[in-house]
Structure formats: structure tokens, C-alpha cells
Motif scaffolding. Sequence first.
Motif, PDB file in Angstrom:
ATOM      1  N   VAL A   1      37.752  24.765  30.457  1.00 43.31           N
ATOM      2  CA  VAL A   1      36.657  25.478  29.789  1.00 43.31           C
ATOM      3  C   VAL A   1      35.770  26.183  30.815  1.00 43.31           C
ATOM      4  O   VAL A   1      35.366  27.338  30.637  1.00 43.31           O
ATOM      5  N   SER A   2      35.461  25.491  31.914  1.00 43.58           N
ATOM      6  CA  SER A   2      34.639  26.109  32.957  1.00 43.58           C
ATOM      7  C   SER A   2      35.344  27.320  33.560  1.00 43.58           C
ATOM      8  O   SER A   2      34.729  28.366  33.780  1.00 43.58           O
ATOM      9  N   ALA A   3      36.641  27.178  33.807  1.00 45.79           N
ATOM     10  CA  ALA A   3      37.385  28.311  34.361  1.00 45.79           C
ATOM     11  C   ALA A   3      37.429  29.477  33.390  1.00 45.79           C
ATOM     12  O   ALA A   3      37.334  30.645  33.783  1.00 45.79           O
ATOM     13  N   MET A   4      37.555  29.164  32.089  1.00 43.95           N
ATOM     14  CA  MET A   4      37.592  30.232  31.094  1.00 43.95           C
ATOM     15  C   MET A   4      36.236  30.935  31.020  1.00 43.95           C
ATOM     16  O   MET A   4      36.162  32.158  30.861  1.00 43.95           O
ATOM     17  N   LYS A   5      35.149  30.170  31.130  1.00 42.19           N
ATOM     18  CA  LYS A   5      33.822  30.790  31.127  1.00 42.19           C
ATOM     19  C   LYS A   5      33.673  31.745  32.308  1.00 42.19           C
ATOM     20  O   LYS A   5      33.167  32.852  32.160  1.00 42.19           O
ATOM     21  N   ARG A   6      34.111  31.296  33.478  1.00 42.13           N
ATOM     22  CA  ARG A   6      34.003  32.166  34.648  1.00 42.13           C
ATOM     23  C   ARG A   6      34.855  33.429  34.485  1.00 42.13           C
ATOM     24  O   ARG A   6      34.430  34.533  34.831  1.00 42.13           O
ATOM     25  N   SER A   7      36.041  33.257  33.914  1.00 44.01           N
ATOM     26  CA  SER A   7      36.907  34.418  33.686  1.00 44.01           C
ATOM     27  C   SER A   7      36.290  35.365  32.673  1.00 44.01           C
ATOM     28  O   SER A   7      36.372  36.589  32.811  1.00 44.01           O
ATOM     29  N   TYR A   8      35.656  34.790  31.633  1.00 44.15           N
ATOM     30  CA  TYR A   8      35.050  35.639  30.603  1.00 44.15           C
ATOM     31  C   TYR A   8      33.858  36.406  31.168  1.00 44.15           C
ATOM     32  O   TYR A   8      33.626  37.569  30.831  1.00 44.15           O
ATOM     33  N   VAL A   9      33.090  35.749  32.047  1.00 45.26           N
ATOM     34  CA  VAL A   9      31.970  36.447  32.698  1.00 45.26           C
ATOM     35  C   VAL A   9      32.491  37.600  33.546  1.00 45.26           C
ATOM     36  O   VAL A   9      31.928  38.708  33.554  1.00 45.26           O
ATOM     37  N   SER A  10      33.584  37.359  34.253  1.00 45.42           N
ATOM     38  CA  SER A  10      34.191  38.442  35.039  1.00 45.42           C
ATOM     39  C   SER A  10      34.671  39.570  34.146  1.00 45.42           C
ATOM     40  O   SER A  10      34.539  40.753  34.481  1.00 45.42           O
ATOM     41  N   LEU A  11      35.189  39.198  32.961  1.00 47.98           N
ATOM     42  CA  LEU A  11      35.642  40.217  32.011  1.00 47.98           C
ATOM     43  C   LEU A  11      34.474  41.055  31.510  1.00 47.98           C
ATOM     44  O   LEU A  11      34.574  42.276  31.368  1.00 47.98           O
ATOM     45  N   GLN A  12      33.332  40.415  31.249  1.00 49.12           N
ATOM     46  CA  GLN A  12      32.150  41.159  30.820  1.00 49.12           C
ATOM     47  C   GLN A  12      31.621  42.055  31.941  1.00 49.12           C
ATOM     48  O   GLN A  12      31.223  43.202  31.700  1.00 49.12           O
ATOM     49  N   GLU A  13      31.601  41.531  33.166  1.00 46.00           N
ATOM     50  CA  GLU A  13      31.104  42.335  34.277  1.00 46.00           C
ATOM     51  C   GLU A  13      31.981  43.556  34.531  1.00 46.00           C
ATOM     52  O   GLU A  13      31.504  44.585  35.015  1.00 46.00           O
ATOM     53  N   ALA A  14      33.270  43.446  34.189  1.00 46.58           N
ATOM     54  CA  ALA A  14      34.178  44.573  34.410  1.00 46.58           C
ATOM     55  C   ALA A  14      33.937  45.713  33.439  1.00 46.58           C
ATOM     56  O   ALA A  14      34.412  46.825  33.658  1.00 46.58           O
ATOM     57  N   HIS A  15      33.201  45.453  32.346  1.00 47.38           N
ATOM     58  CA  HIS A  15      32.927  46.510  31.369  1.00 47.38           C
ATOM     59  C   HIS A  15      31.900  47.509  31.874  1.00 47.38           C
ATOM     60  O   HIS A  15      31.951  48.692  31.534  1.00 47.38           O
ATOM     61  N   CYS A  16      30.936  47.026  32.671  1.00 49.56           N
ATOM     62  CA  CYS A  16      29.869  47.924  33.100  1.00 49.56           C
ATOM     63  C   CYS A  16      29.450  47.562  34.513  1.00 49.56           C
ATOM     64  O   CYS A  16      28.887  46.478  34.725  1.00 49.56           O
ATOM     65  N   PRO A  17      29.747  48.342  35.496  1.00 48.01           N
ATOM     66  CA  PRO A  17      30.500  49.608  35.353  1.00 48.01           C
ATOM     67  C   PRO A  17      31.979  49.359  35.054  1.00 48.01           C
ATOM     68  O   PRO A  17      32.516  48.336  35.433  1.00 48.01           O
ATOM     69  N   TRP A  18      32.590  50.341  34.425  1.00 45.54           N
ATOM     70  CA  TRP A  18      33.974  50.187  33.977  1.00 45.54           C
ATOM     71  C   TRP A  18      34.907  50.085  35.181  1.00 45.54           C
ATOM     72  O   TRP A  18      34.948  50.959  36.035  1.00 45.54           O
ATOM     73  N   ASP A  19      35.635  48.938  35.261  1.00 49.36           N
ATOM     74  CA  ASP A  19      36.575  48.703  36.356  1.00 49.36           C
ATOM     75  C   ASP A  19      37.890  48.230  35.757  1.00 49.36           C
ATOM     76  O   ASP A  19      38.045  47.044  35.423  1.00 49.36           O
ATOM     77  N   PRO A  20      38.860  49.129  35.554  1.00 48.53           N
ATOM     78  CA  PRO A  20      40.118  48.749  34.875  1.00 48.53           C
ATOM     79  C   PRO A  20      40.866  47.629  35.590  1.00 48.53           C
ATOM     80  O   PRO A  20      41.364  46.709  34.948  1.00 48.53           O
ATOM     81  N   GLU A  21      40.946  47.675  36.918  1.00 46.59           N
ATOM     82  CA  GLU A  21      41.697  46.662  37.649  1.00 46.59           C
ATOM     83  C   GLU A  21      41.034  45.295  37.537  1.00 46.59           C
ATOM     84  O   GLU A  21      41.692  44.277  37.277  1.00 46.59           O
ATOM     85  N   LYS A  22      39.722  45.255  37.700  1.00 45.10           N
ATOM     86  CA  LYS A  22      38.987  44.004  37.560  1.00 45.10           C
ATOM     87  C   LYS A  22      39.085  43.464  36.133  1.00 45.10           C
ATOM     88  O   LYS A  22      39.214  42.256  35.930  1.00 45.10           O
ATOM     89  N   MET A  23      39.089  44.350  35.150  1.00 45.76           N
ATOM     90  CA  MET A  23      39.209  43.927  33.749  1.00 45.76           C
ATOM     91  C   MET A  23      40.593  43.333  33.490  1.00 45.76           C
ATOM     92  O   MET A  23      40.736  42.326  32.791  1.00 45.76           O
ATOM     93  N   ARG A  24      41.645  43.956  34.085  1.00 39.62           N
ATOM     94  CA  ARG A  24      42.990  43.438  33.870  1.00 39.62           C
ATOM     95  C   ARG A  24      43.133  42.039  34.462  1.00 39.62           C
ATOM     96  O   ARG A  24      43.686  41.129  33.825  1.00 39.62           O
ATOM     97  N   VAL A  25      42.625  41.845  35.675  1.00 37.01           N
ATOM     98  CA  VAL A  25      42.715  40.526  36.313  1.00 37.01           C
ATOM     99  C   VAL A  25      41.940  39.479  35.507  1.00 37.01           C
ATOM    100  O   VAL A  25      42.424  38.362  35.277  1.00 37.01           O
ATOM    101  N   ALA A  26      40.724  39.833  35.057  1.00 42.25           N
ATOM    102  CA  ALA A  26      39.914  38.892  34.275  1.00 42.25           C
ATOM    103  C   ALA A  26      40.581  38.589  32.939  1.00 42.25           C
ATOM    104  O   ALA A  26      40.548  37.440  32.460  1.00 42.25           O
TER     105      ALA A  26
END
Length: 493
Positions: free
Chosen positions: A101-126
Motif C-alpha cells: 500500500v505504501s509503495a502504491m501511494k508513492r507510485s500514485y503520487v509520482s503519477l500525479q506529479e507527472a501530470h503537471c508539468p506533463w511528463d510522458p516518460e515519468k507518467m509511463r514509469v509511474a
Amino acid sequence: MTRKVSNFSDLIQRVTASCLLHPLADTRYDSSGDKDENLLYESEPNKDVDEDGEADKDSEDEEEDEIDDCDEGKMASLKALGEKKKLKQMESLLEEVFEAVSAMKRSYVSLQEAHCPWDPEKMRVADVAVVAQLRKLGVLRERFRRRRGVDENGRRREVRRRATGSLREVVAPYEAVVNDLIKEVKAKDLEVHSLKEKLDNVVTLSSNGGGKKVGRSQSKRKLGISQIQAVAATPSPELFETAMLQVRESSKSFTSLLLSLMHNAHWDITAAVRSIEAATASATEESYNPSAITIATSIVSAHHAKYALESYISRKFFQGFDHETFYMDGSLSSLLNPDQFKRDCFTQYHDMKSMDPTELLGILPSCHFGKFCSQKYLAIVHPKMEESLFGNLEQHQQVSTGSHPRSQFYNEFLGVAKAVWLLHLLAFSLNPAPSQFEASRGAEFHSQYMESVVRFSGGRVPAGQIVGFPVSPGFKLGNGSVVKARVYLIARA
């Protein structure tokens, strides 16, 4: 005893004699094979035999009790070991669950951060990391369910069914996100279509002065709109020009409403406009040019009073535009961390441009935009003006206390406030930032930097025209283009 029984009394005698002669006989049947009547009675037991029997029985019972106690102790020990093992397994499983659960939270935060500014590579990894953690949680859940003791005969069917259900549950959040994104895209398409229609109307009205040279102007504007849509993901001068058009349209709409309310209240429009212009002239650059006040009180006709009123409203709204918070506080974020501040401004622009300002202020009445609206309303609408137009000071009192009225007049005002606020966010997100300028009274007309609000015959401004008063400011953009300042022109004579 071998003779036959002759009668019933003889039978009784024989039975009695047998009982007396053999009181402890094991057999309870006589020689004739008939059942003995002594079954109705219990003979007195032998004490010695009974004592020995009881001793043997007691010893056997003690041995059996010892064996039972030993078996029960072993069973209890085995049961305790089993419970302890299960507890350790459960603790281990819970630790894995918490880690996942902790790892998923960290991944989800990274996914949100990749939205703004838009970073396709970072979003794919997250995204891959989030999916991996969700699958791990699904596996842990299956392990937990198997340990709950599923019936052996139906285990395979149950595992298959649960695996299918877990896969659906893993996919369901992504399907919901995709559906939300599809809805958002549709809403953005509708917004773009609406803005394009409004812009086309503006282009038609502004270009169709005498019905000539419309096609060329419209083709240039439409080409600009297509370019704006292509680069809307980043701040651009074209996007700023579009935002400035929205400011002008909303300002015209609010001015028309305010002017109609003045007519309904039987105001002397010419006198009101002269009063506004005289006060404005004396408070700005005309403080050292007395002749400008005379110009301000005489040049505006009743037919063109709306331009003077729009000039007053625009001047109030753009006051403090050069500061990052309109001088509402002493923030210096644009100087301390300029790059981050530019990104934050453009993020706020994207978040706010599709929002209804009334709904936003209903949720966050004291946000920066809410404070901006309150400040500008109190600066534009004087208490005496509001009391004359509406017969009370209810809206003024609500704004003074930090609230925002739900009236048509205030909604129109919020339209202008939102347009100016978005333009301000865009200005501070551009690099380099636009440079604001305003035409001064009495200045020569320059078509490169100025645009007349009054249309002349033939579509061209005649020679000898000077600025009577500025209506809205202009901007010089980083790409070399210019957003022209709108002015009210008068003849030099």
C-alpha cells in the motif's frame, strides 16, 4: 436332582435347594436349561474379591487418566504451535500488505506529479509501478482468502472465480479514469467550440467596420486560432492574445449591463461620465496637465458614454497588474523562484479556465481570486452608486464581509474579474513576461500600437486624430507581436 419335576411345589423346592447349596455359582441356569429366578435378586459380593477388583480398576483408571492428560497436553501444545505459526504468517502477510500500500501511494503520487508539468516518460514509469503494486495487493488478498479455509472440493472454482473478480477490480479503477478523461476531453472540446464561436463573432464585429476587407482579417484570425489550439499545452503569446480578447468581451458585457442600470435609475449619463473622467484625469497623469480635464469633460457624447464607462472599469481592473498578486500582499515568489512561479501560474490558469467563478467562490470565498474580486468590486462600485442602482447596500455589505452575492450584476462582474485574473496568470507564466503600456491623453494616434474603439467611415482613421482617453491597455509580447491598446480618438481641433 435327576428326577423329573412332578408338580409346581416340587419345582420350588428344587430351586430353593439349589440356591442354598450354590449361593455363588456363576451359572444362572439349572440343568433343565430354564432361567433361574435368582435374576430378580442380587447376591452379596465377596469382599476380598471386590477389594482386589476395585484396586485393579483404580489403577487402570489412573493409567488411562495419565494417558489422556498426556494426549491433551500434546494436543494443546500442537494447537498452540499451530496458532502461533498462523499468527506469524498473518503478521508477515499484513507487513507485506502495508508495504504494498505504501509503495502504491508513492507510485500514485509520482503519477500525479507527472501530470503537471506533463511528463510522458515519468507518467509511463509511474503507471507501471501503480499497476504492479495493485497486482501484488491482489495476490496478497488471494493468499489471505486461501488461508481462511475454503472447502477442498470447491477450491478450484472459488480460486478461478476470485482470480477473475480480482482482475476486474484491478482494471475497474483504470476504466473509471479513462471514462473521466473521455468526459473531460468532451467538455474541453465543447469549451473550445464555444470559444471559437465567440471569437469568430468578435472577429466579425471588429473587422466588419464598413463591410470591406473582412475576408483577409478573418482568415488571419482563424489561422491564429488553429495555431493557438496546437500550442495550448504551454503558455504562448497567441494564448495571451486570445485571453485579452476574452477580457474585452466580458468588459463590454459588464459595461452594457451597468449602463442599462444607470438608464433605469434615471441617471444623467453624460454628467456621470464627465464626473468619472474628471476624477480619473485628476488622479493620473493629468494632475500636471489641467487642459486634459477640460478635454475629459467635453469630448464624450451621450452616444459614446459607454467607452468612457468601459475605460473607468478597465483602469480599475488593471490597476496593480504588474505585480504578481495585484499588490494584495508583499509576495516576491516571482523574484525568488521565477521558474517554479511561472509553472505554478500556468497550472492555476489551466485549473481555473473551465471553472465557474461563482461555484469556485462558493467553495473558497477567501482564496486569492476571491480577495481580488472583493477588492476590485469595492473599488469600482461606490456605495452611493450601488444604493442608487439597487436601492440598498446589500451587495456592498456582503462583499465587505468576505462573501460573494448571487446576483446577476455580481455574476457579470465575476466574468470580467475571471478574464483579467486568467490574463494575469498567463502574463506571469510567459518568458519573457509581456510589457504593459497605455496610450496617454492627447497623444498622436499610431496604428501599430493603438486601435480606435469608434469605427470611422472607410475603416481607416483620418489624419489629425489624437487620443481623447485610453479605453484598455496594450501589451508588447516576447515574440515581437503587439496587443494594441484601445483608445477613444478625437480631432486635434
